[in-house]
Design a protein around this motif. Structure first.
Motif, PDB file in Angstrom:
ATOM      1  N   GLN A  44       1.217  -3.892   8.771  1.00  0.00           N
ATOM      2  CA  GLN A  44       0.285  -3.135   7.938  1.00  0.00           C
ATOM      3  C   GLN A  44       0.658  -1.647   7.915  1.00  0.00           C
ATOM      4  N   LYS A  47       3.606  -1.196   5.619  1.00  0.00           N
ATOM      5  CA  LYS A  47       3.189  -1.300   4.221  1.00  0.00           C
ATOM      6  C   LYS A  47       2.511  -0.015   3.767  1.00  0.00           C
ATOM      7  N   GLU A  48       1.643   0.539   4.604  1.00  0.00           N
ATOM      8  CA  GLU A  48       0.948   1.778   4.253  1.00  0.00           C
ATOM      9  C   GLU A  48       1.927   2.941   4.129  1.00  0.00           C
ATOM     10  N   GLU A  51       3.799   2.589   0.857  1.00  0.00           N
ATOM     11  CA  GLU A  51       2.928   2.963  -0.261  1.00  0.00           C
ATOM     12  C   GLU A  51       2.785   4.480  -0.355  1.00  0.00           C
ATOM     13  N   GLU A  52       2.610   5.125   0.791  1.00  0.00           N
ATOM     14  CA  GLU A  52       2.472   6.583   0.809  1.00  0.00           C
ATOM     15  C   GLU A  52       3.748   7.263   0.321  1.00  0.00           C
TER      16      GLU A  52
END
Length: 67
Positions: A44, A47-48, A51-52
């Motif tokens: 997770q 993934k974050e 995305e950032e």
């Protein structure tokens, strides 16, 4: 005329792939053996982070050049 690509997300993914694979290679990490060992929290967090970074790259690409 701009040198910016029409689809910046394609470049963004290529850059991320290159940076990650290069970092893994430098540290002797086999991607396939790593996939099964990541905790859900680590997945997770990755993934974050991606995305950032994508948002930051998109914002950078959309900026007007200072000339």
């Amino acid at each position: 005329m701009s040198n910016l690509p029409e689809k910046p997300e394609i470049i963004s993914n290529k850059v991320v792939d290159l940076l990650v694979s290069n970092a893994f290679r430098k540290n002797g990490i086999d991607v396939e053996s790593l996939k099964g060992k990541l905790l859900d929290e680590q997945k997770q967090a990755i993934k974050e982070l991606v995305e950032e970074l994508s948002l930051q790259v998109d914002a950078f690409v959309k900026q007007k050049p200072n000339q």
